[in-house]
Design a protein around this motif. Structure first.
Motif, PDB file in Angstrom:
ATOM      1  N   ALA A  40      35.549  12.705 -29.017  1.00 29.97           N
ATOM      2  CA  ALA A  40      35.567  11.684 -27.968  1.00 29.97           C
ATOM      3  C   ALA A  40      35.865  12.321 -26.611  1.00 29.97           C
ATOM      4  N   LYS A  41      35.199  11.808 -25.580  1.00 31.65           N
ATOM      5  CA  LYS A  41      35.396  12.318 -24.220  1.00 31.65           C
ATOM      6  C   LYS A  41      36.142  11.317 -23.333  1.00 31.65           C
ATOM      7  N   SER A  42      36.095  10.026 -23.708  1.00 34.76           N
ATOM      8  CA  SER A  42      36.790   8.996 -22.937  1.00 34.76           C
ATOM      9  C   SER A  42      36.974   7.753 -23.795  1.00 34.76           C
ATOM     10  N   LEU A  43      37.822   6.851 -23.300  1.00 32.62           N
ATOM     11  CA  LEU A  43      38.086   5.585 -23.985  1.00 32.62           C
ATOM     12  C   LEU A  43      37.829   4.428 -23.030  1.00 32.62           C
ATOM     13  N   VAL A  44      37.465   3.294 -23.612  1.00 32.27           N
ATOM     14  CA  VAL A  44      37.251   2.057 -22.868  1.00 32.27           C
ATOM     15  C   VAL A  44      38.138   0.989 -23.484  1.00 32.27           C
ATOM     16  N   MET A  45      38.771   0.180 -22.644  1.00 31.24           N
ATOM     17  CA  MET A  45      39.527  -0.982 -23.131  1.00 31.24           C
ATOM     18  C   MET A  45      38.923  -2.239 -22.548  1.00 31.24           C
ATOM     19  N   ILE A  46      38.670  -3.205 -23.416  1.00 32.09           N
ATOM     20  CA  ILE A  46      38.220  -4.531 -23.001  1.00 32.09           C
ATOM     21  C   ILE A  46      39.096  -5.548 -23.726  1.00 32.09           C
ATOM     22  N   VAL A  47      39.657  -6.483 -22.959  1.00 28.14           N
ATOM     23  CA  VAL A  47      40.428  -7.586 -23.548  1.00 28.14           C
ATOM     24  C   VAL A  47      39.685  -8.869 -23.197  1.00 28.14           C
ATOM     25  N   ALA A  72      40.611  10.669 -23.349  1.00 20.66           N
ATOM     26  CA  ALA A  72      40.442  10.629 -24.802  1.00 20.66           C
ATOM     27  C   ALA A  72      41.716  11.043 -25.533  1.00 20.66           C
ATOM     28  N   ASN A  73      42.580  11.814 -24.874  1.00 18.15           N
ATOM     29  CA  ASN A  73      43.825  12.259 -25.521  1.00 18.15           C
ATOM     30  C   ASN A  73      44.986  11.295 -25.272  1.00 18.15           C
ATOM     31  N   SER A  74      44.719  10.176 -24.588  1.00 21.69           N
ATOM     32  CA  SER A  74      45.794   9.211 -24.354  1.00 21.69           C
ATOM     33  C   SER A  74      46.119   8.473 -25.652  1.00 21.69           C
ATOM     34  N   THR A  75      47.330   7.964 -25.728  1.00 21.51           N
ATOM     35  CA  THR A  75      47.783   7.302 -26.955  1.00 21.51           C
ATOM     36  C   THR A  75      48.255   5.877 -26.713  1.00 21.51           C
ATOM     37  N   HIS A 114      41.897  -7.226 -28.106  1.00 22.31           N
ATOM     38  CA  HIS A 114      42.221  -6.008 -27.356  1.00 22.31           C
ATOM     39  C   HIS A 114      41.419  -4.896 -28.022  1.00 22.31           C
ATOM     40  N   LYS A 115      40.309  -4.507 -27.397  1.00 29.17           N
ATOM     41  CA  LYS A 115      39.368  -3.576 -28.013  1.00 29.17           C
ATOM     42  C   LYS A 115      39.428  -2.209 -27.329  1.00 29.17           C
ATOM     43  N   ILE A 116      39.432  -1.175 -28.168  1.00 26.67           N
ATOM     44  CA  ILE A 116      39.376   0.200 -27.672  1.00 26.67           C
ATOM     45  C   ILE A 116      38.112   0.845 -28.257  1.00 26.67           C
ATOM     46  N   TYR A 117      37.344   1.470 -27.381  1.00 23.47           N
ATOM     47  CA  TYR A 117      36.141   2.181 -27.794  1.00 23.47           C
ATOM     48  C   TYR A 117      36.301   3.652 -27.428  1.00 23.47           C
ATOM     49  N   ALA A 118      35.965   4.538 -28.348  1.00 26.58           N
ATOM     50  CA  ALA A 118      35.912   5.972 -28.067  1.00 26.58           C
ATOM     51  C   ALA A 118      34.450   6.320 -27.779  1.00 26.58           C
ATOM     52  N   LEU A 119      34.238   7.009 -26.655  1.00 20.14           N
ATOM     53  CA  LEU A 119      32.878   7.378 -26.247  1.00 20.14           C
ATOM     54  C   LEU A 119      32.699   8.890 -26.282  1.00 20.14           C
ATOM     55  N   ASP A 120      31.450   9.308 -26.463  1.00 23.61           N
ATOM     56  CA  ASP A 120      31.144  10.747 -26.455  1.00 23.61           C
ATOM     57  C   ASP A 120      30.813  11.263 -25.062  1.00 23.61           C
TER      58      ASP A 120
END
Length: 156
Positions: A40-47, A72-75, A114-120
């Motif tokens: 993963a290179k980044s994350l997306v959050m959509i609520v 992408a390394n955030s927790t 609360h949705k998290i998506y991992a993107l390439d």
């Protein structure tokens, strides 16, 4: 195991505390996630809330928060997020504003995803996109996703 998201403020399918709603301080809840794929290179959050305006007869999905290019390394994100994380970008919610707006259902008990998506990829600056524009940019780049659902009903 896959990606997982949780909150210390409410359980999956549990009630979101008033503090995080329009009847409280309207601050973002604490969220944590794990299991982000190595590529993963980044994350997306959509609520968002698919039960608007009335869960008995929903007509739209109301968007409460859009954040993208989270590292992408955030927790996770802390309660009452003071500012977006470094390099992350804001999208527009359905109030046509950036940032978090909490549950404020006009009638009935609504569900908040609360949705998290991992993107390439790391997405380009989309200039405060709405959810639809962001989802179009994400197409073909989602490598994992997860969600946490909370519910809320206003006090009457």
């Amino acid at each position: 195991m896959g990606m997982m998201i949780s909150s210390s403020a409410f359980a999956h399918n549990g009630s979101i505390p008033k503090l995080y709603t329009c009847e409280g301080k309207d601050i973002s809840p604490p969220l944590t996630w794990s299991g982000v794929p190595a590529g993963a290179k980044s994350l997306v959050m959509i609520v968002d809330d698919p039960d608007a305006p009335d869960p008995a007869a929903p007509r739209m999905t109301w968007v409460h928060w859009v954040l993208y290019n989270l590292p992408a390394n955030s927790t996770g994100l802390p309660e009452a997020l003071p500012s977006r994380p470094a390099n992350a970008l804001d999208g527009l919610n359905d109030w046509q504003r950036t940032g978090y707006r909490g549950p404020c259902p006009p009638v009935g008990r609504h569900r908040y995803f609360h949705k998290i998506y991992a993107l390439d990829v790391v997405l380009p600056d989309l200039k405060e996109p709405n959810k639809k524009t962001l989802e179009q940019a994400m197409q073909g780049h989602i490598v994992a996703e997860t969600q946490l659902v909370g519910t809320y009903q206003k006090a009457r």
